[in-house]
Design an enzyme around this catalytic site. Sequence first.
Site, PDB file in Angstrom:
ATOM      1  N   ALA A   1     -28.469  -4.665  51.430  1.00 47.94           N
ATOM      2  CA  ALA A   1     -28.726  -6.024  50.931  1.00 47.94           C
ATOM      3  C   ALA A   1     -29.345  -6.937  51.979  1.00 47.94           C
ATOM      4  O   ALA A   1     -29.461  -8.147  51.744  1.00 47.94           O
ATOM      5  CB  ALA A   1     -27.431  -6.643  50.413  1.00 47.94           C
ATOM      6  N   ALA A   2     -29.766  -6.384  53.103  1.00 45.69           N
ATOM      7  CA  ALA A   2     -30.273  -7.221  54.191  1.00 45.69           C
ATOM      8  C   ALA A   2     -31.505  -8.023  53.775  1.00 45.69           C
ATOM      9  O   ALA A   2     -31.619  -9.222  54.058  1.00 45.69           O
ATOM     10  CB  ALA A   2     -30.590  -6.352  55.404  1.00 45.69           C
ATOM     11  N   GLY A   3     -32.442  -7.370  53.113  1.00 50.21           N
ATOM     12  CA  GLY A   3     -33.651  -8.059  52.688  1.00 50.21           C
ATOM     13  C   GLY A   3     -33.371  -9.133  51.649  1.00 50.21           C
ATOM     14  O   GLY A   3     -33.965 -10.217  51.672  1.00 50.21           O
ATOM     15  N   ASP A   4     -32.449  -8.840  50.739  1.00 49.74           N
ATOM     16  CA  ASP A   4     -32.083  -9.833  49.721  1.00 49.74           C
ATOM     17  C   ASP A   4     -31.386 -11.034  50.345  1.00 49.74           C
ATOM     18  O   ASP A   4     -31.642 -12.186  49.962  1.00 49.74           O
ATOM     19  CB  ASP A   4     -31.172  -9.187  48.676  1.00 49.74           C
ATOM     20  CG  ASP A   4     -31.885  -8.113  47.871  1.00 49.74           C
ATOM     21  OD1 ASP A   4     -33.108  -8.235  47.684  1.00 49.74           O
ATOM     22  OD2 ASP A   4     -31.224  -7.148  47.434  1.00 49.74           O
TER      23      ASP A   4
END
Length: 386
Positions: free
Chosen positions: A333-336
């Site tokens: 979920a880093a990009g989100d």
Amino acid sequence: RAPTTLRGALARHTMGLAIVYGTGTAQAAVASESLFRRGSPKLGAIPSFRYCSHRCSISTQHRIHRQSRSYCLTRALASDAEQQPPMLAVVGSLNADLLLEVPRLPSPGETLSAGGGTWIPGGKGANQAAAAGKLGCSTSMIAQVGTDSHAGMLLEAVSGCGVSTAMVATADGPTGQAIIMLQPSGENSIVIVGGANQMWIQPAGEALQVVSQARALLLQREVPESVNLAAAAAAKQGNCLVVLDAGGDSSPISTDLLRCVDILSPNETELARLTGMPTGSDKDVVAAAQTLLAQGVQQILVKLGAQGSMLVSADGVLRRSAIPVSQVVDTTAAGDAFTAAYVVAILEGNSEKDALGFAAAASSVCIQRRGAIPSLPSRAEVESAL
């Protein structure tokens, strides 16, 4: 570092309705029904609170309505959000993620044993809505779930982060799913089963009205492009900032949709796929991003993983390094988290440079925990990482 009490709180119990006044921020407070029964209606009664399981960072100055045997500020915030236009509308996917811990990716024809398998809430739309909600942004989720058992888990997880789910529809079929293969390095590979996300043709008129009233719209590519195009067109009628995360689909983005987008946010792999150009160096990234600017997008927000991020526009290039962490656990979920945090910071009036720093802090906290929505940081955690 997050506070465990609500300083200056005052509680009273009157005909099943509890009202709490306070200042500051808590990671979601819960008070038992017996607490309010013990409290005095006099001004001196100060209750204490324990953490809510949702672990969200929210404002405490909200009404708390009776629900089962507990009072949850997070649910109260989600309820309040449904009564007024949101600052941020998120149109996108809701997925039940099956997280598999694998030593490596299997070779063709190979059967590989996983160290563990867990169902957790996710989907790029859900992740970004939950990330914004946990950062204190008034957020409405516009999506579609199926009729299976996964739907309830997802709605509970998103609303538990202070996000309104009043505009989430139900389709006759399975909820979206994702199979995530997580390696010891924290890197992951994902296979998506669209389910209800792909049964969607266009948001309902009421949902599009919510979009037109919001200050920003956040889109991803795990739903049909017709859905994104309808939402983006509604946003433009309301003079709403349109942000498209390029993740979720490898096909080209239509010219019609790009013309509606103010900020396009790919990672370096997605940028290379969209443009057919190399992205191995900063110079390559800028050159590729500029080809998208020529198609009508105002800004390109590129996520570069461990190398940080870059914002490319007609005004020039802003570069931000990643915040180093001691151990990378899961990058799912880093990009989100990054995209949502950047949009929240911009909506709060911060400069683009400061918004990049805020987003970098959010993603740095996120990658140190396992899962998608469970890994998303609170406001206090992001501010601590800055």
